[in-house]
Design an enzyme around this catalytic site. Structure first.
Site, mmCIF file in Angstrom:
data_model
loop_
_atom_site.group_PDB
_atom_site.id
_atom_site.type_symbol
_atom_site.label_atom_id
_atom_site.label_comp_id
_atom_site.label_asym_id
_atom_site.label_seq_id
_atom_site.Cartn_x
_atom_site.Cartn_y
_atom_site.Cartn_z
ATOM 1 N N SER A 1 0.846 -1.199 0.000
ATOM 2 C CA SER A 1 0.000 0.000 0.000
ATOM 3 C C SER A 1 0.881 1.248 0.000
ATOM 4 C CB SER A 1 -0.948 -0.048 1.195
ATOM 5 O OG SER A 1 -1.993 0.878 1.044
ATOM 6 N N ASP B 1 -5.879 -3.839 -2.411
ATOM 7 C CA ASP B 1 -4.912 -3.463 -1.388
ATOM 8 C C ASP B 1 -4.168 -4.678 -0.820
ATOM 9 O OD1 ASP B 1 -3.737 -2.596 1.156
ATOM 10 O OD2 ASP B 1 -4.876 -0.761 0.841
#
Length: 748
Positions: free
Chosen positions: A79, A225
């Site tokens: 991320s 993610d």
């Protein structure tokens, strides 16, 4: 033969024992280049966790590691950790990275819609209708929604700017520092290690929070993610460069409190926090005695507070200095470190030129339509800024979930830029709903509810069929078939039909004495031209059947049943950055109609009306100027064609449509400040403002005397939201006239 081997093994064992008892790497001050040569450079892997804006602390960590001369051999990140890690691995220094992120306009980075000046004219026109922003796809007999609120077009462009030193590199082992990005396969839940392809696209996949951002398809997988499956890739980093030690930076994200869980997205975010914490806990069990864990205490800095980037970076620096005693064993001599960093730092690369630009990967849309929006030309030096504008312009058509590009070929042969739009998975047919309300808080209320069905790409030239049904004060059913003549030329033809009824109040001396109903059945054909992204011009014949009558009250205006036929024209220009509370730009609307008995009209007459507006800002302060006017050229046009004045922001101190006649002019100056900024998903903001208005109407249809020049003003609170504009205001005018008004949506 065995004896020498045993002796050698014993010697190696003694050497290993001595190495274990000694510090693995001496302090930098103790290192020296002697007769035996320089000290060994340790292989240190860096693992960076996710955490949204909190992850900007990674930049502070890198700054201090650089100061301490800790060599980094490879990086793995998740991320925000992948964003910082990829930028570092591409060859950007921590100091340059800090300048970039501190100066970034994060609102713009996370604003999915391109600047309004760049979107298609047809989409701009819909901004002034009673329509909510969300658009539903009509698919397989039901309604479908996009896979994410944001598609990531602007975000990916931002990432390409961050990683320009690595332009053209698709093997992440060949970056200045080997790198891996972590993502999650949303179909299987499997942790995916990204080691090749577009670096910017890998960064976007690694941070695509489910629900908030659309998944990214890479190698046939739908990725989101990486924090869901592996939020701190310690073992991935260790294996990447066979590291002797790992420096792990854990940007822990505390769970949201009950008060902070206010939306579906916050619920998703909370779940990701829990999943991420679980994966971090498992990864921390893999730490070995020589590894170093850095855990900055970021306090109340949340995953979304990008405006506190300076604070996050500072806290990252502080946390790294607190770990200096554990880190200094890996510090190397200045000349050694300088040599290492000389190989790792890279300057931004020029994109060069291409001999061809093409659009690929589309099936139902026409690639020539998208290519026609590209202003970058073959043979000209490429720039990321100009390419990003081209991609936003393509995205602004509304046909695509995302748009990216790649350069193929090399310096030894022809090069081409390949633009790859991803068509909306929930298209090509769309449904939108809307609601408009208006009240003068004196018993005069208006209500309209609207549904719009839009069928796009009916053919390869981009034809659209749009049908709208509205009920309320203005009830109508309309349908238009918009047919371009070619994929690249501006000309189009648009046959259209409409049937409906509109009610209008009739006033005498400020008192409402009747309600006038105007029913119309209409058919026409417009020939037009799209004027780039800033305007549209159309003209064509129209035939109408009109039935106008007084519904309730005194018969001040006549009952009319007649046919009117003639030529109408309309010019629409819009270069404002927002439709309802612009802070910059200009716009204009002009419409004209000439009825001819030779075409079947009951009478001949002419009508012309136009408006212009201009907005300019100074810091938070905005001045908007509007001017409007209309005339029937003394042609005695019918009562139902009357111009009107009165109501909110059109002589705010008077009743809605209190004045009507064959000629008018009007001017308004508005001054407003944005007092509350809203997230882009919800709107642009809440505004406080004042207006000064002046107008005049002549040749009234109620046969009353023209009131002369009228002035008015108002103070208001306004909001620009996904449901349209909202106003709550107090209006005042000459002769002690005043009004309170409430507007929600575009109640027309």
């Amino acid at each position: 033969m065995n004896a020498p081997r045993k002796i050698a093994n014993r010697i190696l064992g003694i050497a290993a024992a001595v190495a274990v008892m000694s510090p693995p790497f001496p302090d930098a001050d103790a290192q020296a280049v002697g007769s035996a040569g320089p000290a060994k450079i340790p292989r240190i892997a860096l693992a960076l966790s996710g955490g949204g804006a909190r992850g900007l602390a990674h930049v502070g960590v890198l700054k201090v590691l650089d100061e301490m001369r800790i060599p980094i051999a490879c990086v793995a990140g998740t991320s925000m950790g992948s964003i910082v890690g990829a930028t570092f691995a591409a060859g950007t220094t921590p100091e340059a990275m800090e300048k970039f992120v501190v100066a970034a306009d994060w609102d713009k980075v996370f604003r999915d819609q391109p600047p309004r000046e760049e979107i298609s004219v047809r989409r701009k026109k819909y901004d002034y209708e009673t329509l909510f922003a969300p658009e539903f796809g009509v698919k397989d007999g039901g309604l479908a929604l996009p896979k994410g609120v944001l598609s990531g077009v602007s975000i990916e462009s931002f990432f390409r700017e961050l990683t320009t030193p690595a332009f053209g590199i698709t093997d992440f082992n060949k970056l200045r520092i080997p790198f891996r990005a972590m993502a999650t396969d949303i179909e299987t839940g499997q942790s995916i290690v990204l080691d090749h392809g577009s670096l910017a696209q890998a960064m976007r996949a690694s941070m695509s929070v489910p629900g908030a951002m659309s998944p990214v398809e890479i190698d046939g997988r739908l990725l989101v993610d990486g924090g869901i499956a592996n939020n701190l890739p310690i073992e991935v980093a260790r294996k990447l460069c066979d590291a002797e030690a790992v420096i792990a930076v854990n940007i822990s994200t505390p769970p949201l409190t009950r008060k902070e869980i206010t939306s579906a997205l916050s619920v998703v975010g909370q779940l990701i926090n829990f999943l991420g914490k679980d994966t971090v806990d498992k990864q921390l069990q893999n730490l070995k005695p020589g590894d170093v864990l850095i855990a900055p205490d970021l306090g109340d800095i949340s995953a979304g507070t990008f405006d506190r980037s300076k604070d996050a970076i500072r806290i990252g620096e502080e946390a790294t200095r607190e770990a200096a005693d554990k880190l200094k064993r890996y510090s190397i001599a200045p000349e050694q470190y300088a040599a290492v960093r000389a190989r790792q730092i890279a300057e931004p690369k020029a994109l060069g030129t291409v001999q061809e630009i093409r659009v690929e990967g589309v099936s139902r849309t026409n690639p020539d339509v998208a290519k026609d929006l590209v202003e970058t030309k073959p043979g000209e030096p490429l720039s990321e800024e100009k390419i990003a504008a081209d991609l936003r312009r393509i995205y602004g058509r509304g046909d695509y979930e995302s748009v990216t590009y790649r350069i193929i070929g090399d310096a030894t042969g022809p090069r081409a830029m390949v633009i790859q739009p991803t068509e909306k998975s929930y298209g090509p047919d769309y449904l939108r709903f809307g609601l408009g309300l208006a009240s003068d808080l004196q018993g005069d209320n208006q209500f309209n509810a609207l549904v719009q069905y839009r069928k796009t790409w009916v053919n390869s030239l981009g034809a659209e069929w749009v049908t709208e049904a509205q009920v309320g004060q203005d009830t109508h059913l309309t349908s238009e078939f918009y047919q371009p003549f070619s994929a690249t030329e501006p000309w189009f033809v648009a046959p259209n039909v409409a049937i409906g009824q509109q009610s209008r109040g009739v006033f005498v001396n400020g008192q409402k004495v009747a309600t006038y109903l105007i029913g119309v059945g209409e058919a026409g054909v417009d020939l037009g031209a799209v004027l780039g992204t800033w305007g549209e011009l159309r003209v064509g014949p129209v035939w109408s059947k009109v039935f106008a009558r007084v519904d309730t009250g005194s018969p001040v205006l006549p009952e009319i049943r007649q046919t009117t036929a003639g030529i109408r024209a309309n010019l629409f220009v819009d270069q404002t950055n927002y439709a309802w509370f612009p802070t910059d730009g200009f716009g204009a609307n002009a419409s004209g109609y000439a009825a001819f008995t030779g075409m079947g009209s009951a009478q001949s007459y002419q009508k012309l009306e136009g408006t212009v507006r201009y907005a300019k800002s100074w810091g938070p302060h905005t001045l908007q100027l509007n001017a409007a006017g209309g005339t029937g050229f003394g042609s005695n046009m019918p009562a139902y064609e009357t111009f009107t004045l009165g109501g909110p922001l059109r002589l705010s101190g008077y009743r809605v449509n209190e004045f009507s006649g064959q000629e008018y002019w009007f001017g308004r100056a508005m001054f407003y400040d944005r007092v509350i900024a809203l997230p882009d998903l919800i709107g642009s903001g809440v505004f406080a403002g004042v207006s000064a208005e002046i107008g005049k109407i002549k040749d009234r249809f109620d046969q009353g005397a023209s009131p002369g020049t009228l002035w008015s003003g108002s103070v208001f609170l306004g909001a620009d939201t996904f449901a349209g504009p909202g106003f709550l205001g107090f209006g005042f005018g000459g002769g002690g006239n005043w009004s309170l008004y409430l507007l929600l949506g575009s109640p027309k």
